[in-house]
Motif scaffolding. Structure first.
Motif, PDB file in Angstrom:
ATOM      1  N   GLU A   7       0.819  -1.202   0.000  1.00  0.00           N
ATOM      2  CA  GLU A   7       0.000   0.000   0.000  1.00  0.00           C
ATOM      3  C   GLU A   7       0.856   1.255   0.000  1.00  0.00           C
ATOM      4  O   GLU A   7       0.376   2.337  -0.319  1.00  0.00           O
ATOM      5  CB  GLU A   7      -0.904   0.002   1.239  1.00  0.00           C
ATOM      6  N   LEU A   8       2.119   1.107   0.375  1.00  0.00           N
ATOM      7  CA  LEU A   8       3.041   2.242   0.440  1.00  0.00           C
ATOM      8  C   LEU A   8       4.083   2.098  -0.660  1.00  0.00           C
ATOM      9  O   LEU A   8       4.823   1.118  -0.705  1.00  0.00           O
ATOM     10  CB  LEU A   8       3.726   2.274   1.807  1.00  0.00           C
ATOM     11  N   THR A   9       4.144   3.062  -1.558  1.00  0.00           N
ATOM     12  CA  THR A   9       5.142   3.062  -2.627  1.00  0.00           C
ATOM     13  C   THR A   9       6.301   3.961  -2.231  1.00  0.00           C
ATOM     14  O   THR A   9       6.094   5.120  -1.864  1.00  0.00           O
ATOM     15  CB  THR A   9       4.525   3.581  -3.943  1.00  0.00           C
ATOM     16  N   THR A  10       7.500   3.429  -2.283  1.00  0.00           N
ATOM     17  CA  THR A  10       8.694   4.212  -1.984  1.00  0.00           C
ATOM     18  C   THR A  10       9.282   4.779  -3.267  1.00  0.00           C
ATOM     19  O   THR A  10       9.435   4.061  -4.252  1.00  0.00           O
ATOM     20  CB  THR A  10       9.758   3.366  -1.276  1.00  0.00           C
ATOM     21  N   VAL A  11       9.596   6.063  -3.244  1.00  0.00           N
ATOM     22  CA  VAL A  11      10.244   6.734  -4.372  1.00  0.00           C
ATOM     23  C   VAL A  11      11.611   7.221  -3.909  1.00  0.00           C
ATOM     24  O   VAL A  11      11.705   8.001  -2.955  1.00  0.00           O
ATOM     25  CB  VAL A  11       9.410   7.923  -4.881  1.00  0.00           C
ATOM     26  N   ILE A  12      12.649   6.746  -4.564  1.00  0.00           N
ATOM     27  CA  ILE A  12      14.006   7.228  -4.307  1.00  0.00           C
ATOM     28  C   ILE A  12      14.344   8.247  -5.387  1.00  0.00           C
ATOM     29  O   ILE A  12      14.327   7.932  -6.577  1.00  0.00           O
ATOM     30  CB  ILE A  12      15.025   6.078  -4.316  1.00  0.00           C
ATOM     31  N   LEU A  13      14.632   9.465  -4.970  1.00  0.00           N
ATOM     32  CA  LEU A  13      14.912  10.556  -5.913  1.00  0.00           C
ATOM     33  C   LEU A  13      16.403  10.618  -6.205  1.00  0.00           C
ATOM     34  O   LEU A  13      17.220  10.871  -5.318  1.00  0.00           O
ATOM     35  CB  LEU A  13      14.418  11.874  -5.322  1.00  0.00           C
ATOM     36  N   LEU A 102      12.252   9.531  -0.488  1.00  0.00           N
ATOM     37  CA  LEU A 102      13.568   9.342   0.100  1.00  0.00           C
ATOM     38  C   LEU A 102      14.620   9.824  -0.882  1.00  0.00           C
ATOM     39  O   LEU A 102      14.535   9.522  -2.074  1.00  0.00           O
ATOM     40  CB  LEU A 102      13.790   7.859   0.417  1.00  0.00           C
ATOM     41  N   LEU A 103      15.602  10.578  -0.405  1.00  0.00           N
ATOM     42  CA  LEU A 103      16.679  11.033  -1.273  1.00  0.00           C
ATOM     43  C   LEU A 103      17.709   9.925  -1.463  1.00  0.00           C
ATOM     44  O   LEU A 103      18.083   9.250  -0.495  1.00  0.00           O
ATOM     45  CB  LEU A 103      17.364  12.268  -0.680  1.00  0.00           C
ATOM     46  N   GLY A 104      18.184   9.783  -2.687  1.00  0.00           N
ATOM     47  CA  GLY A 104      19.148   8.734  -2.981  1.00  0.00           C
ATOM     48  C   GLY A 104      20.471   8.890  -2.254  1.00  0.00           C
ATOM     49  O   GLY A 104      21.215   7.921  -2.105  1.00  0.00           O
ATOM     50  N   ASP A 105      20.786  10.103  -1.802  1.00  0.00           N
ATOM     51  CA  ASP A 105      22.062  10.312  -1.122  1.00  0.00           C
ATOM     52  C   ASP A 105      21.919  10.484   0.388  1.00  0.00           C
ATOM     53  O   ASP A 105      22.856  10.901   1.054  1.00  0.00           O
ATOM     54  CB  ASP A 105      22.812  11.506  -1.724  1.00  0.00           C
ATOM     55  N   ALA A 136      13.442  20.948  12.268  1.00  0.00           N
ATOM     56  CA  ALA A 136      12.406  21.086  11.236  1.00  0.00           C
ATOM     57  C   ALA A 136      12.027  19.720  10.673  1.00  0.00           C
ATOM     58  O   ALA A 136      12.814  18.767  10.724  1.00  0.00           O
ATOM     59  CB  ALA A 136      12.898  21.996  10.108  1.00  0.00           C
ATOM     60  N   PRO A 137      10.814  19.606  10.136  1.00  0.00           N
ATOM     61  CA  PRO A 137      10.425  18.357   9.466  1.00  0.00           C
ATOM     62  C   PRO A 137      11.093  18.265   8.097  1.00  0.00           C
ATOM     63  O   PRO A 137      11.418  19.274   7.482  1.00  0.00           O
ATOM     64  CB  PRO A 137       8.905  18.498   9.333  1.00  0.00           C
ATOM     65  N   GLY A 138      11.286  17.039   7.644  1.00  0.00           N
ATOM     66  CA  GLY A 138      11.904  16.845   6.329  1.00  0.00           C
ATOM     67  C   GLY A 138      11.768  15.415   5.865  1.00  0.00           C
ATOM     68  O   GLY A 138      11.071  14.594   6.473  1.00  0.00           O
ATOM     69  N   VAL A 139      12.435  15.107   4.787  1.00  0.00           N
ATOM     70  CA  VAL A 139      12.433  13.737   4.266  1.00  0.00           C
ATOM     71  C   VAL A 139      13.470  12.908   5.024  1.00  0.00           C
ATOM     72  O   VAL A 139      14.439  13.474   5.541  1.00  0.00           O
ATOM     73  CB  VAL A 139      12.756  13.719   2.758  1.00  0.00           C
ATOM     74  N   PRO A 140      13.223  11.591   5.059  1.00  0.00           N
ATOM     75  CA  PRO A 140      12.152  10.837   4.430  1.00  0.00           C
ATOM     76  C   PRO A 140      10.779  11.241   4.983  1.00  0.00           C
ATOM     77  O   PRO A 140      10.653  11.518   6.163  1.00  0.00           O
ATOM     78  CB  PRO A 140      12.477   9.384   4.765  1.00  0.00           C
TER      79      PRO A 140
END
Length: 223
Positions: A7-13, A102-105, A136-140
């Motif tokens: 149900e949760l799709t992860t996207v790595i940028l 999620l950031l790739g680095d 502060a809030p941020g990714v992931p």
């Protein structure tokens, strides 16, 4: 767990040109695996389904090294990170109830921290769940389906920070100092290696594709 994780799709940028680094930082090798493969493994070890990876400037190099990964080539990557997020949303399965960005680095974010985000989201699937670091809030960050339209409307360098700010009163945040560590420069990479106290291999060849640490700010998504 199987149905829940899908149900949760992860996207790595991983679409940017990494101009400050000067090479494809996602293909840096540590412990016998690229940084990108480490990020993918962390997602899988967290119990989530195979992540979607948005590539751009270094797509050919990444595809050559990792043809097995779920790569989505954003041809207009040069328009900025917001554009990459909007593109990613067009690749997310129709039955997805939320997306994890999620950031790739973000090399220090662990599989347990990713799993913690997922567990917290499962408790209230209509809420935004995100990391909190450097005050502060941020990714992931996990964005519920109700915010998919807003994510699709992002463009240029306008990232997802505005969405987190707009939902500040209803955010579920998880303290995650590790999320502040990303690799923007060779110095960041050297600091990360020193922190790990282990030998790492050099880049697997220097491509010419692009057309154009603890002290790290960790705010690449917002630039």
């Amino acid at each position: 767990m199987s149905s829940a994780r899908h149900e949760l799709t992860t996207v790595i940028l991983a679409a940017g040109a990494a101009q400050r680094f000067g090479d494809c930082k996602h293909l840096l090798v540590q412990g016998g695996k690229s940084l990108l493969q480490h990020r993918v493994d962390a997602v899988l070890e967290a119990g989530l389904s195979n992540p979607l990876i948005v590539t751009g400037a270094w797509h050919n190099a990444i595809e050559q090294m990792h043809p097995h990964l779920n790569l989505k080539h954003h041809h207009n990557w040069h328009q900025g990170l917001g554009s990459s997020i909007a593109f990613a949303m067009g690749c997310v399965p129709e039955n997805a109830r939320a997306v994890l960005l999620l950031l790739g680095d973000q090399v220090a974010v662990s599989n347990e921290e990713i799993a913690q985000l997922h567990r917290r989201w499962r408790q209230q699937t209509d809420k935004v769940v995100c990391a909190h670091y450097q005050h502060a809030p941020g990714v992931p960050a996990v964005f519920p389906r109700s915010l998919f339209p807003a994510l699709r409307e992002l463009d240029g360098d306008r990232g997802a920070k505005a969405l987190l700010e707009a939902n500040a009163n209803s955010l579920h945040t998880i303290p995650m100092p590790s999320a502040a560590i990303d690799i923007d420069t060779p110095e960041d990479w050297q600091r990360w290696q020193n922190t790990q106290h282990e030998l790492t291999e050099p880049l697997t060849g220097h491509q010419t594709e692009p057309q154009t640490p603890p002290e790290n700010s960790g705010d690449a998504l917002w630039n």
